[in-house]
Design a protein around this motif. Structure first.
Motif, PDB file in Angstrom:
ATOM      1  N   ILE A   1      -3.206   6.725   0.745  1.00  0.00           N
ATOM      2  CA  ILE A   1      -4.424   7.055   0.429  1.00  0.00           C
ATOM      3  C   ILE A   1      -4.945   8.017   0.061  1.00  0.00           C
ATOM      4  O   ILE A   1      -4.656   8.490   1.046  1.00  0.00           O
ATOM      5  CB  ILE A   1      -5.067   6.300   2.276  1.00  0.00           C
TER       6      ILE A   1
ATOM      7  N   LEU B   1      -1.086   9.631   3.536  1.00  0.00           N
ATOM      8  CA  LEU B   1      -2.865   9.934   3.651  1.00  0.00           C
ATOM      9  C   LEU B   1      -2.366  11.201   2.979  1.00  0.00           C
ATOM     10  O   LEU B   1      -2.537  12.024   3.695  1.00  0.00           O
ATOM     11  CB  LEU B   1      -3.542   9.387   4.826  1.00  0.00           C
TER      12      LEU B   1
ATOM     13  N   TYR C   1       3.459   4.506   3.903  1.00  0.00           N
ATOM     14  CA  TYR C   1       2.079   4.512   3.100  1.00  0.00           C
ATOM     15  C   TYR C   1       2.046   5.850   3.870  1.00  0.00           C
ATOM     16  O   TYR C   1       1.478   6.803   4.780  1.00  0.00           O
ATOM     17  CB  TYR C   1       1.374   4.071   3.095  1.00  0.00           C
TER      18      TYR C   1
ATOM     19  N   TYR D   1     -13.278   7.282  -0.812  1.00  0.00           N
ATOM     20  CA  TYR D   1     -11.548   5.814  -0.444  1.00  0.00           C
ATOM     21  C   TYR D   1     -10.990   5.524  -0.916  1.00  0.00           C
ATOM     22  O   TYR D   1     -11.476   4.188  -1.714  1.00  0.00           O
ATOM     23  CB  TYR D   1     -12.038   5.668   1.350  1.00  0.00           C
ATOM     24  N   THR D   2      -9.555   6.132  -1.600  1.00  0.00           N
ATOM     25  CA  THR D   2      -8.861   4.792  -2.516  1.00  0.00           C
ATOM     26  C   THR D   2      -7.791   5.234  -1.798  1.00  0.00           C
ATOM     27  O   THR D   2      -6.988   5.356  -1.564  1.00  0.00           O
ATOM     28  CB  THR D   2      -8.599   6.543  -3.510  1.00  0.00           C
ATOM     29  N   GLN D   3      -7.379   4.023  -2.378  1.00  0.00           N
ATOM     30  CA  GLN D   3      -5.636   2.970  -1.681  1.00  0.00           C
ATOM     31  C   GLN D   3      -5.048   2.754  -2.928  1.00  0.00           C
ATOM     32  O   GLN D   3      -5.695   2.439  -3.785  1.00  0.00           O
ATOM     33  CB  GLN D   3      -6.168   1.951  -1.447  1.00  0.00           C
ATOM     34  N   HIS D   4      -3.786   3.251  -3.129  1.00  0.00           N
ATOM     35  CA  HIS D   4      -2.699   2.707  -4.163  1.00  0.00           C
ATOM     36  C   HIS D   4      -2.287   1.878  -3.821  1.00  0.00           C
ATOM     37  O   HIS D   4      -1.605   2.194  -2.460  1.00  0.00           O
ATOM     38  CB  HIS D   4      -2.315   4.269  -4.468  1.00  0.00           C
ATOM     39  N   TYR D   5      -2.055   0.508  -4.772  1.00  0.00           N
ATOM     40  CA  TYR D   5      -0.903  -0.315  -4.429  1.00  0.00           C
ATOM     41  C   TYR D   5       0.093  -0.505  -5.343  1.00  0.00           C
ATOM     42  O   TYR D   5       0.072  -0.545  -6.864  1.00  0.00           O
ATOM     43  CB  TYR D   5      -2.125  -1.659  -3.830  1.00  0.00           C
TER      44      TYR D   5
ATOM     45  N   SER E   1      -5.800   0.601  -8.134  1.00  0.00           N
ATOM     46  CA  SER E   1      -6.180   1.769  -6.794  1.00  0.00           C
ATOM     47  C   SER E   1      -7.201   0.881  -7.157  1.00  0.00           C
ATOM     48  O   SER E   1      -8.043   0.653  -7.822  1.00  0.00           O
ATOM     49  CB  SER E   1      -6.304   2.548  -8.589  1.00  0.00           C
TER      50      SER E   1
ATOM     51  N   LEU F   1       0.997  -1.256  -0.157  1.00  0.00           N
ATOM     52  CA  LEU F   1      -0.120  -0.155  -0.063  1.00  0.00           C
ATOM     53  C   LEU F   1       0.513   1.191   0.006  1.00  0.00           C
ATOM     54  O   LEU F   1       1.619   1.876   0.911  1.00  0.00           O
ATOM     55  CB  LEU F   1      -1.375   0.085   0.985  1.00  0.00           C
TER      56      LEU F   1
END
Length: 798
Positions: A20, A177, A175, A35-39, A124, A17
């Motif tokens: 965010i 935020l 990560y 709510y977006t998470q980038h991996y 994402s 991750l």
């Protein structure tokens, strides 16, 4: 040495991750959150990333999608077991899959599985939810993005499976935020406050009805992100009718218009003057180890203030709980000077030394006690919310809701929103959250004022709609109404009406023998382009109401509403599968558990912790199969055991004693040598003199409401005994003089904290009035001279 031990797992595993992003759109008193998470997988093998994180307990998760390169996959809502099987099948066949689901035990915990992310691949993940904003004591609206997720204590022998974790400092969260919020309302936005660092508020129009605020860079992950939004003339009844989804089937919750009704009752002074002087007040205090430090200290001070503010003639008791529980008195006992002194002494001795957080046992005991005739029961629950069996606790309160009102208080960062709000909602009471440097006392005293209000009875909601239009309530029946506090009602409208036709709704109830009718008119022509926010909140309200019941038919109905509306539930999951990806997986699929932010259990408040973990996909899959009775064979059975080194750590929710901890958990003890773990806190000395001048004065008040003229009062007022006694008018009794001085001092020097001492001051005034003392005006003038103040007699209520 201690630092290197704390970094072991974080340094050995690459966390996929990367960041965010959170975008919030506040529409009046409702928030839409994206709510977006980038991996990114930087390893040389395919991985499965797992992230466990908190969301507000009443949030309606309504969208989940994944973007890999230029390919976007939108998830569907399916029955939970079906979704899990589809997810496992997809990974076994080499497809990328994504699974988002709510915890079986608590609706404010979600887990996200990002399956089969190939080496070098990025993804994402986007989820969206809507939530209501709570009304604070100062009329502000509170938005909270939970960042801290505390370990939840799972009682011995209860259902539920823990997650094995280890901990490292929050400063090493790998990560980022970013957070921004857009606020819009028909009314002027006065200000937006936060305990986090914000960039300056920017207005988007000259009317100041739209504004944008952003979180300042460098958030330390040491607290939840709270916004406090203030509107001009915020307390206005309102009704919103939202159009259904185009082309959806009429008659379904998503195909029909849905209405949200906001009610703000106001009672006359005549009614409010009839505040009750009776009641059975039961205080249930969390003394588990995680309450150590500032939390238990603040709770002690608050209990002191509550005890002094209780009305003469009521009944009370105080329960402490942890792994076990203990009441101060065998049964609730009458409030008088003797019982107050005993309770006050016990409160001063309270420490956070009772182990885990088993709240069901003391609740069961309280409910087993017969109610006292003519003394309505009021339950106050103080906890940091680290409870694993949330649904069971809420269900018990609902079962006994007819016999009491429940007021709940979440203490500290990461308190379970599902537990705190659920207790109050099902217990016909009110919920409060105390975070950061908040003073607990004003919020608790506001709730005590609610508890002292006569219970509102015979509440009904009556609809007046034109012919051809019918209404289906989505909210449970209203059971509690408090002065100036908002109540929300959701309803589904079916049928057609002529354009321009209005509907009417009337909320009727009785209070202290008076009848009230709050009527509101609203246009039946629904608004368009609202993003189905009201529909989703209405669906979530209905789902939460149904989930408290049992039976296969109820479960079937929940799944039906959840799938129709696209809103999460405890019986459904979001599942997305990239069916174009079919790369064969060679060897076990490694699992990477994303560090999430955890509050202290064995750490000081300034040392928040995060939790990384590594497991093989096959072991996680086998665990899911075992937990849910699946009979299918595991396709990777030969890899079903992960190396022991990967599993070090304590089980989520189990506060083990030091001698039973694993090697990695013993590291946690070393990490903070000055403080023991949650079940064995450092003892603190008994309270001798309170450093807070207000609470020092409060502690001296008698149960009757008076103060005594003695050296302790002189010290509290920063005077000598001689200075205190010399100006006393000759015909005035010593206790009358002392009580007048205390009241003058409160009004002169603590007016900003009036909500904290208002009730005990009323009790003091009642005592003075009953004494029929002479020379009261002379007494007040002499008190002003002594204290250097200018308080008028009318201000004291005399």
């Amino acid at each position: 040495m201690v630092v290197s031990c704390g970094l072991l797992t974080a340094n050995k595993e690459r966390v996929p991750l990367k960041g965010i992003e959170v975008e919030v759109e506040v529409k009046d008193h409702v928030a839409v959150v994206v709510y977006t998470q980038h991996y990114e997988n930087k390893e040389d093998k395919a991985i499965e990333a797992v992230f466990v994180f908190p969301l507000p307990g009443d949030a309606a998760v309504c969208h989940f999608s994944a973007k890999i390169g230029q390919t976007e996959i939108v998830a569907e809502v399916k029955e939970k077991q079906e979704a899990r099987e589809e997810y496992d099948d997809a990974l076994s066949s080499g497809q990328q899959a994504f699974l988002l689901e709510e915890s079986d035990q608590s609706p404010d915990i979600f887990s996200l599985n990002v399956g089969s992310l190939p080496p070098g691949e990025s993804a994402s993940i986007r989820l969206e939810y809507v939530t209501e904003l709570a009304v604070e004591a100062d009329s502000g609206l509170r938005f909270c993005l939970p960042v801290v997720l505390n370990p939840r204590y799972q009682p011995q022998g209860s259902e539920g499976h823990g997650v094995k974790v280890t901990a490292v400092p929050a400063s090493l969260v790998p990560y980022s935020l970013s957070f921004s919020a857009r606020v819009s309302s028909p009314r002027e936005v006065l200000k937006v406050d936060s305990k986090c660092s914000l960039e300056p508020l920017q207005y988007l129009n000259k009317e100041k009805t739209q504004a944008v605020v952003k979180l300042a860079a460098g958030h330390k992950f040491d607290r939840d992100i709270e916004l406090f939004i203030y509107y001009k003339n915020a307390h206005q009844p309102a009704a919103v009718v939202e159009a259904g989804k185009a082309f959806a089937t009429p008659g379904t919750i998503i195909g029909d218009p849905v209405m949200m009704l906001s009610v703000y009752p106001e009672f006359s002074q005549e009614v409010m003057s009839s505040i009750t002087t009776s009641g059975e007040f039961v205080f249930l205090l969390d003394r588990s180890g995680s309450m150590d430090g500032a939390r238990i200290s603040s709770a002690r001070d608050t209990l002191l203030l509550l005890l002094k503010s209780l009305p003469v003639g009521c009944y009370f008791n105080i329960y402490s709980f942890g792994s076990s529980f203990e009441p101060i008195f065998q049964n609730s006992i009458e409030y008088n000077e003797t019982t107050l002194e005993k309770a006050q002494k016990k409160v001063e001795e309270m420490r956070a030394d009772m182990g885990g957080t088993e709240i069901l046992k003391p609740l069961n005991h309280i409910y087993s006690q017969p109610c006292i005739p003519g003394q309505p029961r009021q339950l106050f629950v103080f906890t940091d919310g680290e409870v694993g069996n949330t649904n069971a606790v809420i269900s018990l309160v609902k079962k006994n809701s007819s016999s009491h009102r429940c007021f709940s208080f979440g203490i500290g960062e990461g308190a379970s929103t599902a537990l705190i709000t659920g207790l109050a909602k099902e217990g016909r009471g009110y919920a409060q959250f105390i975070t950061g440097a908040d003073r607990m006392q004003p919020k608790v005293m506001q709730s005590l004022q609610f508890a002292l209000q006569p219970a509102v009875k015979d509440i009904s909601v009556n609809w007046d709609l034109p012919e051809g239009v019918s209404v289906t309530p989505l909210s449970p029946p209203l059971t509690a109404i408090f002065k100036g506090q908002r109540s929300l009602i959701y309803a589904q409208l079916t049928g057609q009406s002529a354009e321009g036709t209005d509907g009417h709704v009337t909320v009727t109830y009785t209070l202290a023998g008076h009848s009230f009718h709050d009527k509101l008119s609203f246009p039946l022509q629904p608004t368009e382009d609202t993003g189905l926010t009201v529909h989703r909140l209405g669906a979530r309200t209905l789902i939460r109401c149904l989930e408290t019941e049992k039976g296969e038919e109820v479960k079937k109905k929940v799944v039906e509403v959840s799938v129709q509306s696209g809103v999460s539930s405890s019986f459904t999951s979001f599942i997305a599968v990239n069916k174009t990806s079919r790369e064969a997986i060679h060897g076990p699929l490694l699992q990477r558990r994303i560090p999430g932010v955890w509050s202290r259990s064995c750490y000081s408040l300034s040392q928040q912790a995060v939790v990384p973990m590594m497991l093989s996909h096959s072991m996680a899959k086998a665990s899911r199969m075992q937990s849910h009775g699946m009979a299918r064979a595991c396709s990777m059975q030969s890899h079903a055991m992960a190396p022991a080194a990967m599993l070090q750590g304590n089980t989520l929710g189990v506060k083990a004693k030091p001698e039973s901890l694993s090697v990695m958990d013993k590291v946690k003890h070393l990490f903070r040598p000055e403080s023991k773990c949650s079940d064995d806190p450092v003892p603190t000395p008994a309270i001798l003199k309170h450093p807070d001048s207000l609470l020092q004065l409060v502690s001296l008040q008698k149960a009757s409401g008076c103060w005594e003229l003695n050296p302790a009062l002189a010290a509290a007022l920063n005077k000598t005994s001689k200075e205190l006694e010399q100006p006393k008018p000759p015909k005035v009794n010593g206790n009358v003089w002392a009580t007048v001085l205390a009241l003058v001092w409160l009004h002169a020097f603590k007016l900003d904290a009036q909500i904290e001492w208002k009730l005990l001051a009323q009790k003091a005034v009642s005592w003075l009035t009953a004494q029929n003392a002479p020379s009261m005006t002379e007494c007040i003038m002499a008190g002003n001279t002594l204290l250097g103040s200018n308080v008028q007699k009318d201000a004291l209520g005399l």
